[in-house]
Design an enzyme around this catalytic site. Structure first.
Site, short mmCIF file in Angstrom:
data_model
loop_
_atom_site.label_atom_id
_atom_site.label_comp_id
_atom_site.label_asym_id
_atom_site.label_seq_id
_atom_site.Cartn_x
_atom_site.Cartn_y
_atom_site.Cartn_z
N LYS A 1 0.84 -1.21 0.00
CA LYS A 1 0.00 0.00 0.00
C LYS A 1 0.87 1.26 0.00
CE LYS A 1 -1.89 2.71 2.86
NZ LYS A 1 -1.75 3.96 2.07
N GLU B 1 9.48 0.77 10.90
CA GLU B 1 10.53 1.77 10.70
C GLU B 1 9.84 3.12 10.87
OE1 GLU B 1 12.42 4.53 9.52
OE2 GLU B 1 12.57 3.74 7.48
N CYS C 1 13.27 10.27 7.59
CA CYS C 1 13.16 9.78 8.96
C CYS C 1 14.51 9.84 9.68
CB CYS C 1 12.61 8.36 8.97
SG CYS C 1 13.42 7.29 7.79
N GLU D 1 9.62 15.33 15.88
CA GLU D 1 10.02 15.18 14.48
C GLU D 1 9.25 16.21 13.65
OE1 GLU D 1 8.74 11.64 12.23
OE2 GLU D 1 10.82 11.42 11.61
#
Ligand code: NAI
Ligand code: MG
Length: 510
Positions: free
Chosen positions: A215, A289, A323, A420
């Site tokens: 996906k 992750e 990331c 983040e």
């Protein structure tokens, strides 16, 4: 668009001319100008409408729902994409299960490897088209799509093709025993490296003998659908890879499907935790992750100009939608003033604007939602008392853009030092001793990556041993290679992707 004057570049002017001649695209009740591929009519074939890729065919969604994917640099729609509902995900999983049982799990590793080599070669052949589509759908600079995303995607297929018939050698102490595949893998990927994340996920799964339902992220589905065309061209047996487009709901159907043996997810820590809860007790294998807030540590003995380049690459590469971005700079106090002066000068040199322009350094922010998040966190930095430094570059009038930014005078308690941001915003802090640097680097719940800049080899080893991060770069940053395992500690997730370690997530060793 030319950033300084607001004039159109020749490519953009051509695109506008072509757009005027194109039919209009209708969906969701709205009527849009059909936005063609700028400078790309020769190289890019974009359909106006994409179906789901199930059982080797493009099929209309049973859900009857569709959504637009837009170009974040122009805010114009590129194509209409299917939104897979529960019945569509079910059909995709069934197709993957059939392909696993009847075909893929019975093939020899050498045969599987041949398909992977073929896919890798086709990615190389279509590199130009893939790079342009990636840039249009996601906003990243074309030079990055061209030089990083697409070649690395091919490299992941090449690398794993080589493993397909050597798996019995991959796990020490088990010589001669071939690890068994898991079955159907559900793979959910993010929007920051759409094609590359598809390759990271698909290549090891297929090499190990699994079949897949993938996906893609809702803002960047197009290169995965282009990859589906490649899989057909490679004559990959139907159902070995199925691609279901959609948003979180589609992802959740996949996570909860009882016939899925393993979930591999890359994305936000928040959704990662949801998924972890959803699969608890189901017997499904899981790798996550997730987010990061990497410390990039610069010692006074480092080569400063080189470090500045590494800092820039660490945080402004891919608009900071990375990331493992070096989003916290820890600089030794004695060189902080000099380094920040150089950094302030350097960000003025970065070209922000049209992602299809090969001279662009910083492209478009992936979505309005992400731009809002970056703005909100940047404002929090100002409100909490850090000092804002921002490039004075003019931004295009249309599209989602944010200037290269850094904050000095940041305290560890500031949100910009803890959360983040996933944008081109760097939080700078200082340190006096290696212990203090380690303490600051390790003090968050994230632990994905880190960087160390020094001319002392011993210092590199001393630091890397103590940094709780899955990947530590020394005198470089954001370097990727399929042979090297990638993954996090703590809330950055678990499991490794790439290298021999990455295979473990896709096999049964018992
Ligand atoms: P997200 O985690 O919602 O999206 C990642 C993928 O997960 C997409 O394919 C999405 O459709 C899917 N998804 C969303 N909800 C799901 C659910 N309940 N079950 C299964 N799949 C689901 O990330 P989002 O909202 O796009 O970005 C928010 C923040 O997440 C970013 O600002 C960034 O900080 C972080 N992020 C981190 C990434 C990384 O590589 N570590 C990638 C993307 C986002
Ligand atoms: Mg898009």
């Amino acid at each position: 668009m030319s950033k300084a004057t607001g004039e159109l570049s020749p490519a953009a002017a051509a695109a506008r001319r072509i757009a005027a001649e194109r039919p209009r695209l209708e969906f969701g009740g709205a009527v849009w100008d059909y936005a063609p591929a700028p400078e790309a009519t020769d190289h890019v074939r974009l359909a106006r409408r994409y179906d789901l890729f199930v059982g080797g065919e493009f099929v209309a969604p049973r859900s009857k729902r569709r959504f637009a994917t837009i170009n974040p640099a122009t805010e114009e729609p590129l194509a209409e994409v299917a939104e897979a509902g529960a019945a569509d995900v079910d059909a995709a999983v069934e197709a993957a299960e059939r392909a696993y049982r009847r075909h893929w799990s019975r093939l020899s590793g050498a045969e599987r490897g041949k398909y992977l080599y073929r896919i890798a070669r086709l990615i190389q052949e279509k590199a130009r088209e893939l790079a342009i589509v990636e840039t249009m759908d996601g906003g990243k600079p074309i030079k990055e799509a061209r030089d990083v995303d697409v070649p690395l995607a091919a490299a992941h297929f090449f690398y794993h093709a080589g493993w397909a018939d050597k798996l019995e050698y991959a796990f020490p102490g088990r010589a001669g025993r071939t690890p068994r595949p898991l079955g159907v893998c559900g793979q959910i990927i993010p929007w920051n490296f759409p094609l590359l994340m598809a390759a990271w996920k698909l290549a090891p799964a297929l090499a190990c003998g699994n079949t897949v339902v993938l996906k893609p992220a809702e803002t960047t589905p197009l290169t995965a659908l282009k990859l589906a065309e490649i899989l057909r061209e490679a004559e990959l047996p139907p159902g070995v890879v199925n691609i279901v487009t959609g948003a979180g709901e589609t992802g959740a159907h996949l996570v909860n499907h009882p016939k899925v043996a393993k979930i591999a997810f890359t994305g936000s820590t928040e959704v990662g935790k949801l998924i972890q809860r959803a699969v608890a007790g189901s017997g499904k294998r899981l790798t996550l992750e997730l987010g990061g807030k990497a410390a990039n540590i610069v010692f006074a003995d480092a080569a400063i100009d080189q470090a500045v380049e590494g800092i820039v690459n660490g945080i402004y590469f891919n608009q900071g939608h990375v990331c493992c971005a070096g989003s916290r700079l820890l600089v030794e106090e004695g060189i902080a003033d000099e380094l920040l002066a150089k950094l302030a000068w350097r960000i003025e040199q970065l070209r922000v604007g049209d992602p299809l322009d090969k001279n662009t350094d910083v492209g478009a922010i992936n979505s309005k939602q992400q731009l809002d998040k970056i703005r909100e966190l940047t404002q929090s930095g100002v409100d909490e008392g850090a000092t804002l430094h921002q490039s004075s570059c003019p931004l295009p009038a249309k599209g989602y853009f944010f200037p290269p930014t850094f904050f000095s005078g940041v305290a560890q308690s500031h949100r910009i030092a803890r959360e983040e941001i996933f944008g081109p915003v760097l939080a700078v802090m200082t340190f006096r001793t290696p212990d203090e640097a380690i303490e600051k680097a390790n003090n968050l719940a994230y632990g994905l990556s880190a960087g160390v800049w020094t001319d002392k080899g011993a210092k590199i080893f001393a630091m890397t041993r103590r940094l709780r991060a899955g990947v530590v770069w020394a005198n470089t940053f954001n370097k990727f290679d399929p042979t090297s395992p990638f993954g996090g500690y703590k809330e950055s997730g678990f499991g490794r992707e790439g290298g021999v370690h990455g295979l473990e997530a896709y096999v049964e060793l018992g």
